[in-house]
Scaffold this motif. Structure first.
Motif, PDB file in Angstrom:
ATOM      1  N   HIS A 443      73.926  67.912  33.624  1.00 34.78           N
ATOM      2  CA  HIS A 443      74.147  68.797  32.485  1.00 34.78           C
ATOM      3  C   HIS A 443      74.701  70.132  32.983  1.00 34.78           C
ATOM      4  O   HIS A 443      74.340  70.595  34.071  1.00 34.78           O
ATOM      5  N   PRO A 444      75.577  70.794  32.235  1.00 33.80           N
ATOM      6  CA  PRO A 444      76.130  72.079  32.681  1.00 33.80           C
ATOM      7  C   PRO A 444      75.074  73.108  33.075  1.00 33.80           C
ATOM      8  O   PRO A 444      75.263  73.845  34.047  1.00 33.80           O
ATOM      9  N   ALA A 445      73.961  73.153  32.333  1.00 29.66           N
ATOM     10  CA  ALA A 445      72.912  74.119  32.665  1.00 29.66           C
ATOM     11  C   ALA A 445      72.288  73.808  34.020  1.00 29.66           C
ATOM     12  O   ALA A 445      71.948  74.718  34.792  1.00 29.66           O
ATOM     13  N   ALA A 446      72.141  72.508  34.332  1.00 31.97           N
ATOM     14  CA  ALA A 446      71.572  72.120  35.622  1.00 31.97           C
ATOM     15  C   ALA A 446      72.519  72.486  36.766  1.00 31.97           C
ATOM     16  O   ALA A 446      72.094  72.953  37.837  1.00 31.97           O
ATOM     17  N   VAL A 447      73.823  72.291  36.543  1.00 29.18           N
ATOM     18  CA  VAL A 447      74.811  72.651  37.564  1.00 29.18           C
ATOM     19  C   VAL A 447      74.818  74.163  37.787  1.00 29.18           C
ATOM     20  O   VAL A 447      74.908  74.641  38.926  1.00 29.18           O
ATOM     21  N   ALA A 448      74.688  74.932  36.699  1.00 28.06           N
ATOM     22  CA  ALA A 448      74.645  76.386  36.826  1.00 28.06           C
ATOM     23  C   ALA A 448      73.415  76.821  37.616  1.00 28.06           C
ATOM     24  O   ALA A 448      73.483  77.750  38.436  1.00 28.06           O
ATOM     25  N   ALA A 449      72.273  76.164  37.401  1.00 28.50           N
ATOM     26  CA  ALA A 449      71.067  76.481  38.167  1.00 28.50           C
ATOM     27  C   ALA A 449      71.259  76.168  39.646  1.00 28.50           C
ATOM     28  O   ALA A 449      70.837  76.922  40.532  1.00 28.50           O
ATOM     29  N   GLY A 450      71.936  75.051  39.923  1.00 29.77           N
ATOM     30  CA  GLY A 450      72.225  74.707  41.309  1.00 29.77           C
ATOM     31  C   GLY A 450      73.136  75.724  41.966  1.00 29.77           C
ATOM     32  O   GLY A 450      72.961  76.073  43.146  1.00 29.77           O
ATOM     33  N   MET A 451      74.098  76.221  41.203  1.00 30.93           N
ATOM     34  CA  MET A 451      75.008  77.251  41.708  1.00 30.93           C
ATOM     35  C   MET A 451      74.231  78.510  42.098  1.00 30.93           C
ATOM     36  O   MET A 451      74.437  79.075  43.184  1.00 30.93           O
ATOM     37  N   ARG A 452      73.357  78.969  41.238  1.00 36.26           N
ATOM     38  CA  ARG A 452      72.576  80.181  41.518  1.00 36.26           C
ATOM     39  C   ARG A 452      71.730  80.008  42.774  1.00 36.26           C
ATOM     40  O   ARG A 452      71.689  80.889  43.640  1.00 36.26           O
ATOM     41  N   SER A 453      71.055  78.888  42.885  1.00 36.61           N
ATOM     42  CA  SER A 453      70.180  78.659  44.036  1.00 36.61           C
ATOM     43  C   SER A 453      70.964  78.543  45.336  1.00 36.61           C
ATOM     44  O   SER A 453      70.557  79.076  46.372  1.00 36.61           O
ATOM     45  N   THR A 454      72.106  77.859  45.275  1.00 32.28           N
ATOM     46  CA  THR A 454      72.908  77.673  46.482  1.00 32.28           C
ATOM     47  C   THR A 454      73.377  79.007  47.041  1.00 32.28           C
ATOM     48  O   THR A 454      73.288  79.264  48.249  1.00 32.28           O
TER      49      THR A 454
END
Length: 478
Positions: A443-454
């Protein structure tokens, strides 16, 4: 009434003009091998689907077309640098260009999949020689005060090759077929060989008197150790199962054995006392950390742009190419800035600017969309170009001549290990933070969360690099 003839101030000194032209051709002779090595890595990636279909290979098997090249560079680059110190850098560089060109021909005419893999491994050996010795030859050819701009030029060539490879490869495959992506290296390699033979200065002396001999056992142990580590980081497409753990354990054991052998060898591959040099040890550590962060942008970017921002393939490609393009343009200006303001100061400036870029990548894209991604990427990649020019200049400036090849190889190795580590570790961080088994369907929100953490992790790695820079500087003053 006649007057004495005087020389005009605007007359051109033919001798000086000829010398300047010769110097420019020497720079071209150094830049082309770096371009060939980086192009050899990136141009094959776009051809993987076509090559898999042509040879009836699985996707996992086709990955070895890229992996064989990278493994050869990683495992053999230090040995190549040391061999150049012993037998002559210009002589070995010419041999490396010839090997790369011949291996490209082998790849281009390969009739079987495993012959192609063998050709790619030989290409990687040639690339390892070129990458190690072009940087080492800078010290032989360029005055210390002009080192920065030449290091920046080599960085630009590497970035150009990386950025140009996928698009050039796509055009060649579409118009001429997959063999063209390898046969392209024949005219390029021939030109490089001709210019290097014509313009690179001949060796001033025979093999170094204190070089002793080539450390075969140390070279073999290091190659096996680095190969085990690289495989541990790349096998399994992001997973880390028992085979990866076994390979990582083998790499740890290999490091111990290598250090033991080098401490007793009469003519070691790497003199361990060198690693106690604070500038060198800090420079190698920072190079690996920063390259790990850079790889995060390449691993995370395509998924974030397509899944979270909804870009099509063309939009993703344009956004991803902005960073390498700026890095290519920034290389020489970054080198000039390093010469003017100092390597250590610009190392810190590059790291601080990268920290800002990583912070913005974690915060801006969700609110500003594509611009919120591209602007921080441009800042991060330009800062990376500045850091690499400064760090390479600082490490290579005061190296003794008989050690220049192996130190240049260690710098290239640290960057390559960082890229390999980043592809695995930062990719795993992204997948874990996205909380999904299949990132392509997240989901786009999950990808955005992964981006922040990375990029929060990336910021932490830059902080460690800054600490290493400060510690190395403090130790060098003691």
């Amino acid at each position: 009434m006649s007057t004495p003839t005087t020389a005009r101030h605007d007359e051109i000194d033919p001798g000086r003009t000829e010398q300047a032209a010769s110097f420019r051709w020497r720079l071209v002779s150094l830049a082309l091998p770096m371009l060939l090595a980086s192009l050899g890595s990136s141009i094959a990636t776009v051809g993987l689907p076509t090559l898999a279909q042509a040879f009836g290979a699985s996707f996992q098997a086709a990955q070895w077309i890229v992996l064989a090249y990278l493994l050869a560079i990683t495992t053999l680059i230090v040995g190549a640098g040391r061999l150049g110190d012993i037998i002559g850098r210009r002589r070995l560089l010419l041999a490396g260009v010839l090997l790369f060109t011949a291996a490209s021909l082998l790849c281009g005419v390969a009739a079987s999949f495993w012959l192609l893999i063998a050709g790619r491994a030989l290409q990687g050996l040639g690339a390892a020689i070129m990458m190690a010795l072009t940087m080492a030859l800078v010290g032989d050819m360029v005055a210390k005060e002009r080192t920065g701009r030449v290091m920046g030029l080599l960085g630009s060539m590497s970035a150009i090759g990386t950025a140009l490879g996928p698009s050039l490869g796509g055009v060649l495959i579409a118009e001429l077929g997959w063999r063209a992506i390898f046969l392209l290296n024949l005219p390029l390699g021939g030109l490089t060989l001709l210019l290097a033979h014509r313009y690179l200065p001949a060796e001033r002396q025979a093999p170094q008197a204190d070089s002793g001999g080539f450390d075969v056992l140390g070279t073999l142990l290091l190659a096996l150790t680095l190969g085990a580590y690289a495989l541990a980081m790349t096998l399994g497409r992001g997973g880390f199962g028992p085979p990866n753990m076994a390979l990582l354990l083998a790499a740890v054991v290999g490091v111990g054995l290598f250090l033991r052998v080098e401490s007793t060898a009469a003519s070691p591959l790497i003199r361990l006392a060198l690693l106690r040099d604070p500038v060198l040890s800090a420079g190698l550590a920072m190079s690996m950390l920063v390259s790990t962060v850079l790889m995060a942008t390449l691993v995370v970017g395509p998924f974030y742009l397509s899944r979270a921002l909804g870009l099509d393939a063309l939009g993703v490609g344009l956004a991803l190419s902005s960073g390498p393009l700026l890095a290519a343009l920034a290389g020489v200006p970054a080198g000039l800035i390093v010469e003017r303001l100092g390597a250590h100061r610009m190392t810190l400036a590059g790291l601080c600017a990268m920290a800002v870029g990583c912070s913005l990548l974690a915060l801006l894209p969700e609110t500003l969309g594509v611009a919120g991604y591209v602007i921080p990427i441009l800042l991060t990649t330009a800062s990376y170009a500045l850091f690499m020019a400064a760090n390479n200049t600082a490490v290579m400036s005061d190296i003794r001549n008989e050690q220049r090849g192996v130190i240049a190889a260690l710098l290239s190795l640290s960057r390559n290990l960082g890229l390999i580590t980043g592809a695995s570790v930062m990719g795993a961080v992204f997948a874990c933070a996205s909380a999904t088994n299949d990132i392509t369907m997240a989901h786009p929100a999950a990808v955005a969360a992964g981006m922040r953490s990375t990029f929060a992790v990336a910021l932490l790695l830059i902080a460690v690099a800054l600490a290493a820079a400060a510690a190395g500087r403090a130790r060098s003053w003691q």
